[in-house]
Design an enzyme around this catalytic site. Structure first.
Site, PDB file in Angstrom:
ATOM      1  N   LEU A   1      -8.429   5.926   1.761  1.00 15.05           N
ATOM      2  CA  LEU A   1      -8.490   7.054   0.829  1.00 15.05           C
ATOM      3  C   LEU A   1      -7.172   7.287   0.094  1.00 15.05           C
ATOM      4  O   LEU A   1      -7.079   8.210  -0.707  1.00 15.05           O
ATOM      5  CB  LEU A   1      -8.875   8.329   1.587  1.00 15.05           C
ATOM      6  N   ARG A   2      -6.176   6.442   0.376  1.00 17.14           N
ATOM      7  CA  ARG A   2      -4.890   6.640  -0.279  1.00 17.14           C
ATOM      8  C   ARG A   2      -5.007   6.453  -1.791  1.00 17.14           C
ATOM      9  O   ARG A   2      -4.287   7.079  -2.566  1.00 17.14           O
ATOM     10  CB  ARG A   2      -3.847   5.691   0.301  1.00 17.14           C
ATOM     11  N   GLY A   3      -5.930   5.586  -2.212  1.00 18.47           N
ATOM     12  CA  GLY A   3      -6.120   5.348  -3.639  1.00 18.47           C
ATOM     13  C   GLY A   3      -6.540   6.615  -4.373  1.00 18.47           C
ATOM     14  O   GLY A   3      -5.967   6.971  -5.411  1.00 18.47           O
TER      15      GLY A   3
ATOM     16  N   ASP B   7       0.816  -1.213   0.000  1.00 21.14           N
ATOM     17  CA  ASP B   7       0.000   0.000   0.000  1.00 21.14           C
ATOM     18  C   ASP B   7       0.850   1.264   0.000  1.00 21.14           C
ATOM     19  O   ASP B   7       0.371   2.337  -0.351  1.00 21.14           O
ATOM     20  CB  ASP B   7      -0.927  -0.013   1.227  1.00 21.14           C
TER      21      ASP B   7
END
Length: 334
Positions: free
Chosen positions: A272-274, A191
């Site tokens: 929410l990193r995407g 990630d």
């Protein structure tokens, strides 16, 4: 042949080269993970990118490549305020590296000869403001992975041992490569990579012949070969610098933000990193193309590399994550 193979001369592997260029434009994207067969140019591309990047300005003698005199750590003992130019650092992290070699440790020689407690910087110090490259990243030992996760989160390396208490900046673009057949990557580290691409050996004869032709010219007629491709690398370097300068002035319409969220929800990506990575990558792509406004086209261009490694596994989806990604992008971003 002291010069690396030119980045522009790498045959094919468009997705890999695009991802690396985007992180050069905006290091905040968070690095690149390249998975694929052996001998597909993964290591070559990383070293070629290093030679492509412009030099950085750093304080002379600073072990962490500080950009300003006031940023030089006290323990470094740097007295000169002279600024020098040096190549963007690209540091290899070997699989067998010890924790001391990665984070730094007590300088044993000075301790024995002078009786002084002094810090010997590690690989993370050398990689600051540059790239940290890990080949076979999926085989990295768990305790080293944990260290990298901590530093990637904070941007700072903290060493407290043997009577030492040391802190220094450690901000770098993490580039990892590996063969998925040799083991999976821990989800926490996976990630942390902003972009992920898969590379494969070319299946057509013409492409493979061109790979051999260029490699042969690089090895046996190096001066002519480098002269031919140096101009293209120079043009790419100028494009990267222009894109960096253009990033702050880019406009991002609200509909693009909506598209980012809609696509991530449809794909079921965690957290929410995407969305944030997708947006940064799309902005870098827009700047590279010379566009003044980020559009849906830019999102579509980078969506697979920004989100492909963030998908939840669906054991009932026989088509696989790649096909699911393509299908969802077509539905959400027609």
């Amino acid at each position: 042949m002291s010069q690396p193979f030119p980045f522009s001369a790498i045959v094919g592997q468009a997705a890999m080269k695009q991802a690396m260029v985007l992180t050069a434009i905006d290091p905040g994207i968070g690095g690149v993970l390249v998975f694929g067969d052996r001998g597909t140019g993964k290591s070559t591309a990383v070293r070629a990118l290093a030679a492509l990047l412009p030099e950085i300005s750093a304080v002379e003698g600073c072990p962490v490549n500080s950009a300003r005199v006031q940023d030089v750590p006290e323990w470094a003992g740097v007295t000169s305020g002279k600024m020098i130019k040096r190549p963007t650092p690209v540091i290899d992290l070997p699989l067998g590296a010890t924790e001391d070699r990665v984070v730094g440790a007590l300088d044993i020689e000075r301790a024995l000869t002078r009786g002084e407690k002094a810090f010997e910087p590690g690989l993370l110090a050398r990689a600051n403001r540059g790239y940290l490259y890990i080949d076979e990243v999926n085989l990295l030992e768990d305790h080293i992975v944990d260290l990298l996760l901590d530093v990637a989160q904070s941007g700072e390396n903290v060493v407290e041992r043997e009577g030492l208490s040391i802190r220094h900046a450690a901000r770098f673009v993490l580039v990892g490569s590996g063969n998925p057949e040799e083991g999976e990557l821990r989800p926490q580290l996976l990630d942390r990579f902003g972009l992920s691409v898969e590379v494969a050996s070319p299946r057509d004869i013409e492409t493979r012949v061109e790979v051999m032709r260029r490699r042969d010219a690089y090895e046996n007629d190096n001066a002519v070969f480098m002269k031919k491709w140096r101009a293209k690398d120079s043009g790419l370097r100028k494009a990267i610098l222009a894109a960096r300068a253009a990033l702050p002035g880019l406009k991002t319409p609200g509909v693009v933000l909506h598209d980012c969220a809609a696509l991530c929800i449809a794909l079921g990506s965690d957290g929410l990193r995407g969305e944030l990575t997708l947006l940064r990558a799309a902005r870098a792509q827009a700047a590279f193309e010379g566009a003044g406004v980020v559009s849906r086209v830019h999102l579509r261009t980078v969506a697979a590399s920004a989100l492909g490694h963030r998908l939840r596994r669906d054991p009932l989806d026989e088509a696989g994550s790649g096909a699911r990604m393509a299908r969802t992008i077509a539905e959400i971003l027609p």
